[in-house]
Motif scaffolding. Sequence first.
Motif, PDB file in Angstrom:
ATOM      1  N   ALA A 312       0.834  -1.204   0.000  1.00  0.00           N
ATOM      2  CA  ALA A 312       0.000   0.000   0.000  1.00  0.00           C
ATOM      3  C   ALA A 312       0.868   1.254   0.000  1.00  0.00           C
ATOM      4  O   ALA A 312       0.592   2.224  -0.721  1.00  0.00           O
ATOM      5  CB  ALA A 312      -0.930  -0.011   1.207  1.00  0.00           C
ATOM      6  N   LEU A 313       1.926   1.251   0.797  1.00  0.00           N
ATOM      7  CA  LEU A 313       2.818   2.409   0.869  1.00  0.00           C
ATOM      8  C   LEU A 313       3.504   2.671  -0.469  1.00  0.00           C
ATOM      9  O   LEU A 313       3.558   3.813  -0.943  1.00  0.00           O
ATOM     10  CB  LEU A 313       3.866   2.199   1.974  1.00  0.00           C
ATOM     11  CG  LEU A 313       3.358   2.302   3.418  1.00  0.00           C
ATOM     12  CD1 LEU A 313       4.402   1.783   4.395  1.00  0.00           C
ATOM     13  CD2 LEU A 313       2.988   3.750   3.762  1.00  0.00           C
ATOM     14  N   THR A 314       4.021   1.643  -1.069  1.00  0.00           N
ATOM     15  CA  THR A 314       4.719   1.823  -2.348  1.00  0.00           C
ATOM     16  C   THR A 314       3.752   2.229  -3.452  1.00  0.00           C
ATOM     17  O   THR A 314       4.124   2.984  -4.364  1.00  0.00           O
ATOM     18  CB  THR A 314       5.464   0.537  -2.745  1.00  0.00           C
ATOM     19  OG1 THR A 314       4.538  -0.563  -2.772  1.00  0.00           O
ATOM     20  CG2 THR A 314       6.585   0.236  -1.761  1.00  0.00           C
ATOM     21  N   SER A 315       2.507   1.795  -3.372  1.00  0.00           N
ATOM     22  CA  SER A 315       1.527   2.138  -4.409  1.00  0.00           C
ATOM     23  C   SER A 315       1.148   3.624  -4.370  1.00  0.00           C
ATOM     24  O   SER A 315       0.661   4.164  -5.365  1.00  0.00           O
ATOM     25  CB  SER A 315       0.267   1.275  -4.265  1.00  0.00           C
ATOM     26  OG  SER A 315      -0.487   1.662  -3.130  1.00  0.00           O
ATOM     27  N   ILE A 316       1.355   4.287  -3.211  1.00  0.00           N
ATOM     28  CA  ILE A 316       1.048   5.731  -3.130  1.00  0.00           C
ATOM     29  C   ILE A 316       2.337   6.563  -3.156  1.00  0.00           C
ATOM     30  O   ILE A 316       2.343   7.738  -2.791  1.00  0.00           O
ATOM     31  CB  ILE A 316       0.227   6.075  -1.862  1.00  0.00           C
ATOM     32  CG1 ILE A 316       0.965   5.671  -0.584  1.00  0.00           C
ATOM     33  CG2 ILE A 316      -1.123   5.388  -1.916  1.00  0.00           C
ATOM     34  CD1 ILE A 316       0.227   6.064   0.699  1.00  0.00           C
ATOM     35  N   GLY A 317       3.428   5.919  -3.596  1.00  0.00           N
ATOM     36  CA  GLY A 317       4.677   6.649  -3.809  1.00  0.00           C
ATOM     37  C   GLY A 317       5.544   6.831  -2.583  1.00  0.00           C
ATOM     38  O   GLY A 317       6.395   7.723  -2.559  1.00  0.00           O
ATOM     39  N   LEU A 318       5.345   5.999  -1.557  1.00  0.00           N
ATOM     40  CA  LEU A 318       6.143   6.106  -0.340  1.00  0.00           C
ATOM     41  C   LEU A 318       7.021   4.876  -0.174  1.00  0.00           C
ATOM     42  O   LEU A 318       6.788   3.826  -0.782  1.00  0.00           O
ATOM     43  CB  LEU A 318       5.225   6.251   0.876  1.00  0.00           C
ATOM     44  CG  LEU A 318       4.333   7.507   0.909  1.00  0.00           C
ATOM     45  CD1 LEU A 318       3.364   7.426   2.077  1.00  0.00           C
ATOM     46  CD2 LEU A 318       5.171   8.773   1.002  1.00  0.00           C
ATOM     47  N   LEU A 319       8.044   5.000   0.669  1.00  0.00           N
ATOM     48  CA  LEU A 319       8.927   3.872   0.938  1.00  0.00           C
ATOM     49  C   LEU A 319       8.210   2.833   1.779  1.00  0.00           C
ATOM     50  O   LEU A 319       7.397   3.165   2.650  1.00  0.00           O
ATOM     51  CB  LEU A 319      10.185   4.344   1.667  1.00  0.00           C
ATOM     52  CG  LEU A 319      11.111   5.300   0.906  1.00  0.00           C
ATOM     53  CD1 LEU A 319      12.252   5.754   1.817  1.00  0.00           C
ATOM     54  CD2 LEU A 319      11.666   4.614  -0.344  1.00  0.00           C
ATOM     55  N   ALA A 320       8.525   1.590   1.572  1.00  0.00           N
ATOM     56  CA  ALA A 320       7.932   0.505   2.355  1.00  0.00           C
ATOM     57  C   ALA A 320       8.352   0.590   3.813  1.00  0.00           C
ATOM     58  O   ALA A 320       7.709   0.001   4.689  1.00  0.00           O
ATOM     59  CB  ALA A 320       8.344  -0.848   1.769  1.00  0.00           C
ATOM     60  N   THR A 321       9.435   1.326   4.081  1.00  0.00           N
ATOM     61  CA  THR A 321       9.954   1.472   5.453  1.00  0.00           C
ATOM     62  C   THR A 321       9.490   2.776   6.108  1.00  0.00           C
ATOM     63  O   THR A 321      10.063   3.208   7.110  1.00  0.00           O
ATOM     64  CB  THR A 321      11.487   1.442   5.428  1.00  0.00           C
ATOM     65  OG1 THR A 321      11.960   2.459   4.510  1.00  0.00           O
ATOM     66  CG2 THR A 321      12.000   0.080   4.974  1.00  0.00           C
ATOM     67  N   SER A 322       8.456   3.427   5.583  1.00  0.00           N
ATOM     68  CA  SER A 322       8.005   4.732   6.087  1.00  0.00           C
ATOM     69  C   SER A 322       7.546   4.663   7.541  1.00  0.00           C
ATOM     70  O   SER A 322       6.977   3.672   7.999  1.00  0.00           O
ATOM     71  CB  SER A 322       6.852   5.248   5.227  1.00  0.00           C
ATOM     72  OG  SER A 322       7.286   5.549   3.920  1.00  0.00           O
ATOM     73  N   ARG A 323       7.813   5.766   8.255  1.00  0.00           N
ATOM     74  CA  ARG A 323       7.346   5.959   9.624  1.00  0.00           C
ATOM     75  C   ARG A 323       6.265   7.041   9.633  1.00  0.00           C
ATOM     76  O   ARG A 323       6.163   7.828   8.690  1.00  0.00           O
ATOM     77  CB  ARG A 323       8.518   6.334  10.533  1.00  0.00           C
ATOM     78  CG  ARG A 323       9.488   5.185  10.775  1.00  0.00           C
ATOM     79  CD  ARG A 323      10.672   5.602  11.639  1.00  0.00           C
ATOM     80  NE  ARG A 323      11.448   4.445  12.080  1.00  0.00           N
ATOM     81  CZ  ARG A 323      12.378   3.832  11.347  1.00  0.00           C
ATOM     82  NH1 ARG A 323      12.638   4.272  10.115  1.00  0.00           N
ATOM     83  NH2 ARG A 323      13.034   2.771  11.819  1.00  0.00           N
ATOM     84  N   PRO A 324       5.457   7.128  10.692  1.00  0.00           N
ATOM     85  CA  PRO A 324       4.299   8.035  10.686  1.00  0.00           C
ATOM     86  C   PRO A 324       4.634   9.500  10.461  1.00  0.00           C
ATOM     87  O   PRO A 324       3.874  10.219   9.790  1.00  0.00           O
ATOM     88  CB  PRO A 324       3.650   7.810  12.054  1.00  0.00           C
ATOM     89  CG  PRO A 324       4.687   7.154  12.890  1.00  0.00           C
ATOM     90  CD  PRO A 324       5.492   6.336  11.944  1.00  0.00           C
ATOM     91  N   ASP A 330      -2.905  13.669   3.513  1.00  0.00           N
ATOM     92  CA  ASP A 330      -3.362  13.005   2.290  1.00  0.00           C
ATOM     93  C   ASP A 330      -2.774  11.600   2.178  1.00  0.00           C
ATOM     94  O   ASP A 330      -3.446  10.674   1.714  1.00  0.00           O
ATOM     95  CB  ASP A 330      -2.965  13.836   1.064  1.00  0.00           C
ATOM     96  CG  ASP A 330      -3.800  15.099   0.932  1.00  0.00           C
ATOM     97  OD1 ASP A 330      -4.887  15.157   1.527  1.00  0.00           O
ATOM     98  OD2 ASP A 330      -3.355  16.034   0.239  1.00  0.00           O
ATOM     99  N   ASP A 331      -1.508  11.448   2.606  1.00  0.00           N
ATOM    100  CA  ASP A 331      -0.890  10.126   2.593  1.00  0.00           C
ATOM    101  C   ASP A 331      -1.634   9.163   3.511  1.00  0.00           C
ATOM    102  O   ASP A 331      -1.905   8.014   3.148  1.00  0.00           O
ATOM    103  CB  ASP A 331       0.579  10.210   3.033  1.00  0.00           C
ATOM    104  CG  ASP A 331       1.452  10.948   2.031  1.00  0.00           C
ATOM    105  OD1 ASP A 331       1.112  10.956   0.840  1.00  0.00           O
ATOM    106  OD2 ASP A 331       2.472  11.526   2.467  1.00  0.00           O
ATOM    107  N   PHE A 332      -1.955   9.638   4.699  1.00  0.00           N
ATOM    108  CA  PHE A 332      -2.692   8.794   5.654  1.00  0.00           C
ATOM    109  C   PHE A 332      -4.072   8.432   5.099  1.00  0.00           C
ATOM    110  O   PHE A 332      -4.559   7.318   5.292  1.00  0.00           O
ATOM    111  CB  PHE A 332      -2.837   9.499   7.002  1.00  0.00           C
ATOM    112  CG  PHE A 332      -1.685   9.281   7.944  1.00  0.00           C
ATOM    113  CD1 PHE A 332      -1.430   8.024   8.466  1.00  0.00           C
ATOM    114  CD2 PHE A 332      -0.860  10.335   8.304  1.00  0.00           C
ATOM    115  CE1 PHE A 332      -0.372   7.810   9.335  1.00  0.00           C
ATOM    116  CE2 PHE A 332       0.205  10.139   9.175  1.00  0.00           C
ATOM    117  CZ  PHE A 332       0.462   8.871   9.695  1.00  0.00           C
TER     118      PHE A 332
END
Length: 341
Positions: A312-324, A330-332
């Motif tokens: 889900a994170l990678t599909s919205i352009g974020l790293l799979a290792t993202s922190r809050p 909008d990301d949330f």
Amino acid sequence: MSPLSFSNLQTLPPISSNHRPKPPPLASPAGSRRRMLYICCAEGGGRVKRTSTDDYHGTLKALNSKGRFPRKSLGQHYMLNSDINEQLAGVACIEPGDVVLEIGPGTGSLTNVLLNSGAFVLAVEKDKHMAALVSERFSSTGKFKILTEDFVKCHVRSHMSSLVESLKQMDQETRNAKVVANIPFNISTDVIKLLLPMGDIFSEVVLLLQEETALRLVVSSLRTSEYRPINIFVNFYSDPEYKFKVPRTHFFPQPNVDAAVVSFKLKPPTRYPQVSSSKSFFSMVNSAFNEKRKMLRKSLQHICTSLEIEEALTSIGLLATSRPEELTMDDFTKLHNLIVK
């Protein structure tokens, strides 16, 4: 939040004294020009220059009339500069016909400005002695109602709906419902959480807050320790704007911190971010920040698997290792809609 200081209470000069330390000049919003303020009289159509006794000596005189001292337990600190009250009303663009909710009117210095601006004021005051004081002062205006209640336990929606309906029955022309208040610093978060989801009732909320709180709510950036769930909450329901700083010397008793005025332009429900459930959305956000040092794929495992969160994170352009602290509102929102079924 820093507690209010009452150490200077016994050293203040008596009301009869002609001496008072002059407070520093009032800070104005960036880009604004100072001008004389004129308003309509409540009874007539002419425009007059407003005068006020809501200053240092007027405030102490009002308190003494009820034998009162500011109560630390209620976070009471009274405004001594009527210009700031004028600016508070100005930020909210108060006009004749507006219905204004005021929290903790105290001696009525801000109430006076709101009424003279043509608004109908519903005030909520927990201190029964101060409620009696402002009731005596303004009941004859016919545009003032006081509720002796604890605001955080008050049924605001019910009271406002009832008031607006009764005004309509009296053929009173009403415009907008707004909140304008100098609130106790110790209940600011509770007040914000209660009021901001009421975009179906209020168009704007203008509050005088502790400056540190104001800055944290409005300008906290990603990847900082000040970025918290309350920032997501504020931006979900409103468009916040820091207006101007108010030095601590303008209050009695003087607090240990400065204050600031913040305007929250409330979003109508149709403008809320599109999530299946606001309750589940904020539950997810809170869960993420409860373990903010952990990656989201770990802290949100109670919702779905780590692999699903990574995808889900990678599909919205974020790293799979993202922190809050790395996600915007909008990301949330996007993450919630992908992982919460």
